[in-house]
Scaffold this motif. Structure first.
Motif, PDB file in Angstrom:
ATOM      1  N   UNK A 267      45.284  43.629  30.813  1.00 26.15           N
ATOM      2  CA  UNK A 267      44.477  44.162  32.167  1.00 26.15           C
ATOM      3  C   UNK A 267      45.323  44.651  33.227  1.00 26.15           C
ATOM      4  N   UNK A 268      44.752  45.667  33.563  1.00 29.42           N
ATOM      5  CA  UNK A 268      45.615  46.276  34.779  1.00 29.42           C
ATOM      6  C   UNK A 268      45.537  45.225  35.883  1.00 29.42           C
ATOM      7  N   UNK A 269      46.655  45.287  36.650  1.00 31.05           N
ATOM      8  CA  UNK A 269      46.813  44.348  37.821  1.00 31.05           C
ATOM      9  C   UNK A 269      45.760  44.618  38.892  1.00 31.05           C
ATOM     10  N   UNK A 270      45.291  43.464  39.300  1.00 35.50           N
ATOM     11  CA  UNK A 270      44.291  43.351  40.282  1.00 35.50           C
ATOM     12  C   UNK A 270      42.953  43.837  40.007  1.00 35.50           C
ATOM     13  N   UNK A 271      42.793  44.421  38.749  1.00 42.61           N
ATOM     14  CA  UNK A 271      41.399  44.731  38.078  1.00 42.61           C
ATOM     15  C   UNK A 271      40.320  43.457  38.012  1.00 42.61           C
ATOM     16  N   UNK A 272      41.242  42.438  37.865  1.00 40.16           N
ATOM     17  CA  UNK A 272      40.454  41.084  37.469  1.00 40.16           C
ATOM     18  C   UNK A 272      40.566  40.392  38.801  1.00 40.16           C
ATOM     19  N   UNK A 273      39.528  39.898  39.428  1.00 47.05           N
ATOM     20  CA  UNK A 273      39.375  39.103  40.680  1.00 47.05           C
ATOM     21  C   UNK A 273      39.019  37.747  40.358  1.00 47.05           C
ATOM     22  N   UNK A 274      39.229  36.745  41.448  1.00 44.65           N
ATOM     23  CA  UNK A 274      38.755  35.427  41.154  1.00 44.65           C
ATOM     24  C   UNK A 274      37.181  35.428  40.843  1.00 44.65           C
TER      25      UNK A 274
ATOM     26  N   UNK B  54      38.237  25.129  49.992  1.00 44.18           N
ATOM     27  CA  UNK B  54      38.459  25.581  48.658  1.00 44.18           C
ATOM     28  C   UNK B  54      37.846  26.804  48.605  1.00 44.18           C
ATOM     29  N   UNK B  55      38.581  27.967  49.037  1.00 44.60           N
ATOM     30  CA  UNK B  55      38.151  29.259  49.223  1.00 44.60           C
ATOM     31  C   UNK B  55      39.126  30.173  48.883  1.00 44.60           C
ATOM     32  N   UNK B  56      39.425  31.250  49.676  1.00 40.83           N
ATOM     33  CA  UNK B  56      40.579  32.143  49.350  1.00 40.83           C
ATOM     34  C   UNK B  56      41.871  31.278  49.528  1.00 40.83           C
ATOM     35  N   UNK B  57      42.137  30.427  50.463  1.00 39.26           N
ATOM     36  CA  UNK B  57      43.015  29.473  50.425  1.00 39.26           C
ATOM     37  C   UNK B  57      42.544  27.946  50.212  1.00 39.26           C
TER      38      UNK B  57
ATOM     39  N   UNK C 255      48.678  26.223  46.681  1.00 36.99           N
ATOM     40  CA  UNK C 255      47.685  26.971  47.273  1.00 36.99           C
ATOM     41  C   UNK C 255      47.332  27.957  45.876  1.00 36.99           C
ATOM     42  N   UNK C 256      48.639  28.379  45.319  1.00 37.69           N
ATOM     43  CA  UNK C 256      48.658  29.437  44.501  1.00 37.69           C
ATOM     44  C   UNK C 256      48.163  28.655  42.863  1.00 37.69           C
ATOM     45  N   UNK C 257      47.905  27.668  42.933  1.00 36.64           N
ATOM     46  CA  UNK C 257      47.361  26.905  41.596  1.00 36.64           C
ATOM     47  C   UNK C 257      45.938  26.760  41.841  1.00 36.64           C
ATOM     48  N   UNK C 258      45.275  26.830  43.139  1.00 37.28           N
ATOM     49  CA  UNK C 258      44.035  26.625  43.407  1.00 37.28           C
ATOM     50  C   UNK C 258      43.292  27.805  44.139  1.00 37.28           C
ATOM     51  N   UNK C 259      43.992  28.470  45.033  1.00 40.80           N
ATOM     52  CA  UNK C 259      43.319  29.274  45.680  1.00 40.80           C
ATOM     53  C   UNK C 259      42.498  30.553  45.443  1.00 40.80           C
ATOM     54  N   UNK C 260      41.268  30.764  45.955  1.00 39.17           N
ATOM     55  CA  UNK C 260      40.682  31.968  45.334  1.00 39.17           C
ATOM     56  C   UNK C 260      41.555  33.434  45.325  1.00 39.17           C
ATOM     57  N   UNK C 261      42.602  33.351  46.310  1.00 41.25           N
ATOM     58  CA  UNK C 261      43.259  34.462  46.329  1.00 41.25           C
ATOM     59  C   UNK C 261      44.196  34.921  45.288  1.00 41.25           C
TER      60      UNK C 261
END
Length: 485
Positions: free
Chosen positions: A345-352, A249-252, A316-322
């Motif tokens: 928010x600007x895209x990719x400015x907010x991360x996991x 349970x990480x990036x993927x 994975x897109x529901x739960x992965x850190x990516x």
């Protein structure tokens, strides 16, 4: 298992079964996120309504579990399924008798490692590790070039340790979807992450690595081929013999478990003496065939559309850190379009990492760092404390759903294995760094599989130590005269 966890589980089992005068209908509500509390109650109600499709009740999660079970059965029978259900040919887990010196090669990202482990009576006596970087030309060029580079690095590692003349068994962690033919052979199905090497169709990746090692006159034999999820299971079982499930349970995200050999149809070697075998589920693709479309929201559609591999890795897109950072962004953007949040928010400015930060501050009753991150992401100083609370609520809702969905998978496996007690080995940045995820998973697994005892444990470095330990298992089996699967 702590007394607090056991007491909590007892209460939840009573709610499930309706004992003690408790209305069993309240079981449904135990899955809902904590309500949003704002001074402007009307705004809070509108936001909760807007995000309602992200909030899964108990009956929906039971439905997900039923679908998961059907996909498991279909995959094991080699029928159409969104779950690969790959036979890893790993028939045993560590039992404390592992002996010898082993190498491991861990390939799963732009940085990879070569490791040396020395074991005696199952205990780790000595460990050496060296990190290497894979440049763009190797990640996107011919596969032969990549594997020659890997062999060069193994040689460099052995020379640096003055061990280039010694004999070793090697465990190869290859963390990409593959079709295994034995415990030491398998073909790449598809490159993922940032890799796209050519010329790999139908190539046995373990045999290719072996050829490159032999070309350098290294006395190193590739004994096992596995992915990081299987490695996590093996590394966890080295710590606790009750481990029967491994989870990333990480990036993927992915899971594996010990399945009864009699339920598995895909065998390419004699296996009459095998009782259980590790199955690599590859649950990141769960739902790619549309079986989970009832869960999908407009926010998930946006995440998928902006992803590198559209219409794949649904679960994975529901739960992965990516993806959780993008989900936070798109959900806040939807609220902004509806006038319920002041800025987009600007895209990719907010991360996991921001999802974890917002949850951490929410647990502590604070907002300062949340507010600072939001102002930077939205390029606006106009956000208020109430807006920070809204962002924390969104982070909580998407975190809660992620915990629920992973818990459905684990609870389904617990019921399927039907053992008195199973420890679940988990690795990955989301599990280790998110402030609520482990607590939520403990709660939801207990609610979904109330009759099955379990515990969650962190298993470090399954892709490294787990690989070497699996090579040790193969060596142990060989000394007993057990034919290699």
């Amino acid at each position: 298992m702590s007394a607090a966890v056991e007491n909590q589980r007892t209460v939840e089992i009573e709610l499930v079964n309706g004992h003690g005068g408790v209305d069993p209908r309240k079981w449904e509500d135990l899955f809902l996120p904590t309500p949003l509390k704002l001074e402007n109650r009307l705004r809070a109600q509108k936001i909760e309504a807007r995000l309602s499709k992200l909030m899964l009740c108990g009956s929906t999660l039971r439905r997900v579990g039923e679908v998961f079970e059907k996909e498991i059965e279909a995959g094991l029978r080699q029928q159409p399924s969104s779950l690969q259900m790959e036979n890893t040919y790993v028939p045993e887990l560590p039992d404390g008798t592992e002996e010898g010196s082993f190498l491991a090669l861990d390939l799963g990202g732009t940085n990879f490692r070569v490791l040396f482990l020395e074991l005696k009576a199952g205990q780790l006596l000595r460990e050496k590790v060296k990190h290497y970087h894979i440049n763009d030309a190797l990640r996107l060029g011919p596969g032969e070039d990549l594997f020659n580079f890997l062999a060069d690095c193994v040689q460099d590692f052995l020379v640096s340790q003055s061990m280039e003349k010694e004999t070793f068994s090697l465990g190869f962690t290859f963390s990409f979807p593959m079709r295994q033919h034995s415990i030491s052979s398998g073909e790449l199905i598809t490159w993922t992450k940032s890799f796209n090497c050519g010329g790999m169709d139908g190539v046995d990746v373990a045999a290719l690595l072996q050829r490159c090692l032999s070309a350098r006159s290294l006395d190193v034999t590739v004994r096992v081929l596995l992915n990081d999820t299987t490695g996590t299971l093996v590394a966890g079982a080295h710590i606790d013999r009750n481990v029967g499930i491994g989870v990333i349970l990480g990036t993927g995200s992915n899971g594996c478990y010990m399945e009864r050999a009699s339920r598995v149809l895909h065998w390419e070697r004699p296996h009459s003496a095998v009782h259980d075998v590790c199955i690599d589920i590859e649950w990141g693709a769960f739902g790619d065939n549309g079986c989970l479309d009832f869960l999908r929201t407009e926010f998930d559609d946006e995440v998928d559309a902006k992803s590198l591999l559209v219409a794949s890795f649904t679960f994975e897109k529901y739960i992965g850190g990516k993806y959780l950072g993008d989900l936070l962004t798109f959900t806040l953007s939807a609220l902004a379009r509806d006038g319920l949040f002041p800025a987009d928010p600007n895209f990719r400015k907010l991360q996991t990492s921001h999802v974890s930060l917002f949850e951490e501050e929410s647990c502590a009753g604070e907002v300062s760092r949340t507010l600072s991150a939001l102002r930077e992401a939205c390029n606006s100083d106009l956000l208020s404390t109430a807006d920070a609370l809204v962002a924390q609520y969104v982070a909580h809702v998407i975190s809660n759903r992620a915990a629920q969905l992973v818990s459905v998978c684990i609870s389904t496996l617990l019921k399927r294995m039907d053992r008195p007690y199973v420890a679940v080995a988990v690795d990955g940045s989301v599990f280790k760094h998110h402030p609520r995820i482990a607590k939520l998973m403990n709660k939801y697994i207990a609610l979904l599989a109330p009759a099955h005892q379990f515990s969650l444990m962190i298993a470090e470095d399954g892709s490294g130590k787990g690989s070497a330990l699996t090579a040790a298992i193969a060596a142990r089996m060989a000394t007993r005269g057990v034919a290699r699967l």
